[in-house]
Design a protein around this motif. Structure first.
Motif, PDB file in Angstrom:
ATOM      1  N   PRO A   6      64.081  27.757  18.378  1.00 36.65           N
ATOM      2  CA  PRO A   6      63.514  28.972  18.974  1.00 36.65           C
ATOM      3  C   PRO A   6      62.119  29.263  18.441  1.00 36.65           C
ATOM      4  O   PRO A   6      61.755  28.858  17.338  1.00 36.65           O
ATOM      5  N   GLY A   7      61.349  29.979  19.226  1.00 37.89           N
ATOM      6  CA  GLY A   7      59.993  30.332  18.824  1.00 37.89           C
ATOM      7  C   GLY A   7      59.058  29.148  18.796  1.00 37.89           C
ATOM      8  O   GLY A   7      58.044  29.174  18.089  1.00 37.89           O
ATOM      9  N   GLY A   8      59.363  28.110  19.566  1.00 38.58           N
ATOM     10  CA  GLY A   8      58.504  26.937  19.600  1.00 38.58           C
ATOM     11  C   GLY A   8      58.500  26.140  18.315  1.00 38.58           C
ATOM     12  O   GLY A   8      57.559  25.398  18.026  1.00 38.58           O
ATOM     13  N   GLU A   9      59.568  26.246  17.518  1.00 36.09           N
ATOM     14  CA  GLU A   9      59.621  25.545  16.232  1.00 36.09           C
ATOM     15  C   GLU A   9      59.829  24.045  16.433  1.00 36.09           C
ATOM     16  O   GLU A   9      60.656  23.617  17.235  1.00 36.09           O
ATOM     17  N   SER A  27      59.909  16.558   4.799  1.00 31.95           N
ATOM     18  CA  SER A  27      59.938  17.249   6.083  1.00 31.95           C
ATOM     19  C   SER A  27      58.708  18.129   6.222  1.00 31.95           C
ATOM     20  O   SER A  27      58.120  18.572   5.232  1.00 31.95           O
ATOM     21  N   TYR A  28      58.331  18.374   7.464  1.00 34.53           N
ATOM     22  CA  TYR A  28      57.189  19.257   7.720  1.00 34.53           C
ATOM     23  C   TYR A  28      57.268  19.739   9.162  1.00 34.53           C
ATOM     24  O   TYR A  28      57.795  19.035  10.030  1.00 34.53           O
ATOM     25  N   GLY A  29      56.744  20.931   9.413  1.00 34.65           N
ATOM     26  CA  GLY A  29      56.795  21.459  10.767  1.00 34.65           C
ATOM     27  C   GLY A  29      55.990  22.726  10.916  1.00 34.65           C
ATOM     28  O   GLY A  29      55.160  23.080  10.071  1.00 34.65           O
ATOM     29  N   ALA A  30      56.242  23.408  12.009  1.00 30.11           N
ATOM     30  CA  ALA A  30      55.523  24.633  12.335  1.00 30.11           C
ATOM     31  C   ALA A  30      56.360  25.452  13.299  1.00 30.11           C
ATOM     32  O   ALA A  30      57.169  24.909  14.061  1.00 30.11           O
ATOM     33  N   SER A  31      56.185  26.750  13.272  1.00 35.39           N
ATOM     34  CA  SER A  31      56.767  27.615  14.289  1.00 35.39           C
ATOM     35  C   SER A  31      55.685  27.920  15.317  1.00 35.39           C
ATOM     36  O   SER A  31      54.487  27.796  15.047  1.00 35.39           O
ATOM     37  N   ASN A  32      56.112  28.274  16.507  1.00 37.95           N
ATOM     38  CA  ASN A  32      55.204  28.564  17.631  1.00 37.95           C
ATOM     39  C   ASN A  32      54.320  27.368  17.967  1.00 37.95           C
ATOM     40  O   ASN A  32      53.218  27.528  18.488  1.00 37.95           O
ATOM     41  N   LEU A  33      54.787  26.160  17.676  1.00 38.40           N
ATOM     42  CA  LEU A  33      54.008  24.968  17.988  1.00 38.40           C
ATOM     43  C   LEU A  33      54.079  24.653  19.476  1.00 38.40           C
ATOM     44  O   LEU A  33      53.101  24.187  20.073  1.00 38.40           O
ATOM     45  N   ILE A  34      55.221  24.941  20.078  1.00 39.60           N
ATOM     46  CA  ILE A  34      55.387  24.753  21.518  1.00 39.60           C
ATOM     47  C   ILE A  34      55.346  26.123  22.177  1.00 39.60           C
ATOM     48  O   ILE A  34      56.116  27.012  21.819  1.00 39.60           O
ATOM     49  N   TYR A  42      53.680  25.283   8.419  1.00 37.66           N
ATOM     50  CA  TYR A  42      54.235  25.603   7.111  1.00 37.66           C
ATOM     51  C   TYR A  42      53.193  25.327   6.043  1.00 37.66           C
ATOM     52  O   TYR A  42      52.379  24.411   6.158  1.00 37.66           O
ATOM     53  N   THR A  43      53.227  26.120   4.983  1.00 38.50           N
ATOM     54  CA  THR A  43      52.203  26.008   3.941  1.00 38.50           C
ATOM     55  C   THR A  43      52.349  24.731   3.121  1.00 38.50           C
ATOM     56  O   THR A  43      51.385  24.263   2.526  1.00 38.50           O
ATOM     57  N   GLN A  44      53.555  24.168   3.073  1.00 36.55           N
ATOM     58  CA  GLN A  44      53.764  22.942   2.307  1.00 36.55           C
ATOM     59  C   GLN A  44      54.933  22.172   2.907  1.00 36.55           C
ATOM     60  O   GLN A  44      55.799  22.758   3.564  1.00 36.55           O
TER      61      GLN A  44
END
Length: 197
Positions: A6-9, A27-34, A42-44
């Protein structure tokens, strides 16, 4: 492994087995990416370590010791935590009961998360495998979290394995509507590839 939530994560995992008893991951990622708006990276990166401390046999269950600082959802810089906190350090035990074309693996674990209000927690899960299809169920009471409704997090998932290497998984998360921010029945999709040599 890639997880879409959810939230484009979007969250990516790379895990490598070092010997039979040690696994390392990042692991690495972002929210609202999509979707619309600016991505929130993410900061790290996250790190994962798994050690098979006791190997399962006919009588003794397996025991795994591990560390995982990868949480889920958006990351809040002021509180230094993910919406759903990572496990931190943990100990998990489980036993597989199998017959022809079906296996059932219940497991139970305890963990200590280092995010925000560092605290102890516990979790339980089952994995039922029918041929190339798995049904997953997990629950965590999520003790002492100010961002929940004290109901705990319950998740279910269905995983389908193709050619013994590729898998597709569909998850429904937070069935008890525990988060004070998200709606219940969050939908996640996971895709991954596993190779042994």
């Amino acid at each position: 492994e890639l997880r879409f939530g959810p939230g484009g994560e979007l969250l990516g995992f790379l895990n490598v087995g070092i010997w039979d008893r040690l696994g390392l991951g990042i692991s690495y990622g972002a929210s609202n990416l999509i979707g619309a708006g600016d991505p929130e990276f993410y900061t790290q990166p996250g790190a994962q370590i798994r050690v098979l401390a006791v190997e399962e046999n006919i009588i003794v269950p397996a025991v795994i010791l591990g560390f995982d600082n990868q949480g889920f959802g958006s990351f809040n810089d002021s509180t230094e935590r993910y919406m759903i906190m990572s496990k931190g350090i943990y100990c998990q035990t489980g036993k597989t009961f199998a017959s022809t074309n079906i296996s059932f693996t219940p497991s139970l674990g305890v963990n200590y998360s280092f995010e925000e209000n560092s605290h102890w927690d516990m979790f339980a899960a089952t994995n039922t495998v029918f041929g190339s299809t798995s049904f997953l169920l997990e629950y965590s009471p999520n003790f002492n979290d100010p961002l929940d409704r004290n109901r705990g997090y319950m998740n279910v998932g269905l995983r389908i394995i193709f050619y013994e290497q590729l898998f597709f998984e569909f998850d429904l998360r937070d069935l008890l509507n525990n988060s004070i921010y998200d709606q219940n029945l969050n939908r996640f999709i996971k895709m991954g590839y596993e190779q042994q040599f």
